[in-house]
Write a protein that holds these residues in place. Sequence first.
Motif, PDB file in Angstrom:
ATOM      1  N   VAL A  21       0.268   6.257   6.334  1.00  0.00           N
ATOM      2  CA  VAL A  21       1.016   5.353   5.458  1.00  0.00           C
ATOM      3  C   VAL A  21       0.987   5.918   4.044  1.00  0.00           C
ATOM      4  CG1 VAL A  21       1.221   2.984   4.633  1.00  0.00           C
ATOM      5  CG2 VAL A  21       0.277   3.421   6.899  1.00  0.00           C
ATOM      6  N   GLY A  23       2.922   6.035  -0.083  1.00  0.00           N
ATOM      7  CA  GLY A  23       3.719   5.249  -1.014  1.00  0.00           C
ATOM      8  C   GLY A  23       3.013   5.088  -2.345  1.00  0.00           C
ATOM      9  N   LYS A  29       0.473  -0.539   0.886  1.00  0.00           N
ATOM     10  CA  LYS A  29      -0.009   0.266   2.017  1.00  0.00           C
ATOM     11  C   LYS A  29      -1.191  -0.409   2.719  1.00  0.00           C
ATOM     12  CE  LYS A  29      -0.717   3.720  -0.828  1.00  0.00           C
ATOM     13  NZ  LYS A  29      -0.096   3.177  -2.045  1.00  0.00           N
ATOM     14  N   THR A  30      -2.171  -0.852   1.911  1.00  0.00           N
ATOM     15  CA  THR A  30      -3.370  -1.448   2.493  1.00  0.00           C
ATOM     16  C   THR A  30      -3.029  -2.759   3.198  1.00  0.00           C
ATOM     17  OG1 THR A  30      -4.521  -0.519   0.602  1.00  0.00           O
ATOM     18  CG2 THR A  30      -5.759  -2.067   1.959  1.00  0.00           C
ATOM     19  N   PRO A  87      -4.991   5.199   3.236  1.00  0.00           N
ATOM     20  CA  PRO A  87      -3.636   5.261   2.713  1.00  0.00           C
ATOM     21  C   PRO A  87      -3.583   6.178   1.494  1.00  0.00           C
ATOM     22  CG  PRO A  87      -4.445   2.988   2.797  1.00  0.00           C
ATOM     23  CD  PRO A  87      -5.616   3.899   2.951  1.00  0.00           C
ATOM     24  N   VAL A 109       6.041   3.469   2.207  1.00  0.00           N
ATOM     25  CA  VAL A 109       6.153   2.090   1.749  1.00  0.00           C
ATOM     26  C   VAL A 109       6.772   2.061   0.353  1.00  0.00           C
ATOM     27  CG1 VAL A 109       4.873  -0.029   1.229  1.00  0.00           C
ATOM     28  CG2 VAL A 109       4.117   1.452   3.091  1.00  0.00           C
ATOM     29  N   THR A 120       6.181   7.718  -5.059  1.00  0.00           N
ATOM     30  CA  THR A 120       7.158   7.654  -3.969  1.00  0.00           C
ATOM     31  C   THR A 120       7.834   9.026  -3.841  1.00  0.00           C
ATOM     32  OG1 THR A 120       7.649   5.433  -4.813  1.00  0.00           O
ATOM     33  CG2 THR A 120       9.039   6.253  -3.028  1.00  0.00           C
ATOM     34  N   ASN A 139       9.177  -2.941   1.441  1.00  0.00           N
ATOM     35  CA  ASN A 139       8.169  -4.002   1.505  1.00  0.00           C
ATOM     36  C   ASN A 139       8.397  -5.103   0.459  1.00  0.00           C
ATOM     37  OD1 ASN A 139       5.803  -5.248   2.424  1.00  0.00           O
ATOM     38  ND2 ASN A 139       4.548  -4.178   0.895  1.00  0.00           N
TER      39      ASN A 139
END
Length: 362
Positions: A21, A23, A29-30, A87, A109, A120, A139
């Motif tokens: 994951v 981002g 993420k978490t 993450p 994400v 990102t 998200n």
Amino acid sequence: QPDPDAQSQPTGQLRTPIVAVLGHVDHGKTTLLDTIRGSAVTEGEAGAITQHIGSTAVPLSVISDIAGKLVDPDDFDLPGLLFIDTPGHHSFSTLRSRGGALADIAILVVDVNDGFQPQTLEALDILKRTQTPFVVAANKADTVPGWNPGDTEPIQQAIERQNDRVESDLNEKLYEIIGKLSDNGFSADMYWRVQNFQNNIGVVPLSAMTGEGIPDLLTVLMGLSQRFLKAEMSIDVGGPGAGTVLEVTEERGFGTTLDAIIYDGTIREDDQIVVGGVNEPIVTEVRALLKPKPLSEIRTEKEFETVEEIAAADGVKIAAPDLDDAMAGAPIRVVRDQDLDDVIADVRKELAEIEVQTEEEG
Ligand code: GDP
């Protein structure tokens, strides 16, 4: 009906794809990982979902329960998904396997309100460079003003509950993300419109907080893996194991241990292993393979049970003497019937590659 006993051939078994994951910080993420774990537990399969060291395995049966009508388990023969718990794109680029990135597939994400941010873009660069298939999790859909929240359900169902203004606000934000992806050389669309996932990135609107859209995300990940990773997932499960160190940790009663992901073959108690060290490869012998006891409290589990063998892909804590100089990101190799010097040379070569890579990213 196929005979369940007829399929267990020693070679050509399929392992679980490893999912990372990525981002920008605070994009969720978490929360996403916690929610995936949580929904699996709520499905009443706390025993089936195994909290591994540094990773969470979600079997196909659980994915299919969460995804409901979106997933027909008969369409898939990969065993499920293994989510790496660390993450962040830093870990993504330092965690490598023989061929390249340790993760086979990734979730990028992006917070729908915050949009594209520096990390990102960095994550996109890494995904491009490592040619890792990925899906975009758009998200925090629930933060669109006026959102009428639900729970773990397909995103279409959640969207149908919203009024027109909320829906068009969300769409606007999603098209902004799709536009940014295109600016960065990735043709993308809402995942349900993507016909060819090889040329197009699927965007999955979701809320890691409420669980809306999580069924869609798992479905797309399963579909992508099945479609594009199946050949790579075919391994000799009984062969000597290969893995990567996630973390080097002190464990009371066990001394220095390795939290690792095994991505090929098996590792067994008493196996001789070679591990990348600060100065040179470490040759040692597995004293114990540890897994957390089945979960009662997610994430607070600290008690271990020993297992005799771990088969790829899976997370495990390895207890062995002489691990003080082991490094996160370093390769682990089981020697078994191979020549020890060859395995040491292999590990040395791989360490050198990791160093070059790290310097380039410098
Ligand atoms: P990370 O830094 O990417 O791991 O982000 P976190 O998962 O720690 O999330 C950052 C903040 O955003 C936390 O306060 C989360 O509760 C919140 N958050 C994450 N996902 C969502 C979501 O889908 N909706 C809402 N409303 N908040 C979220």
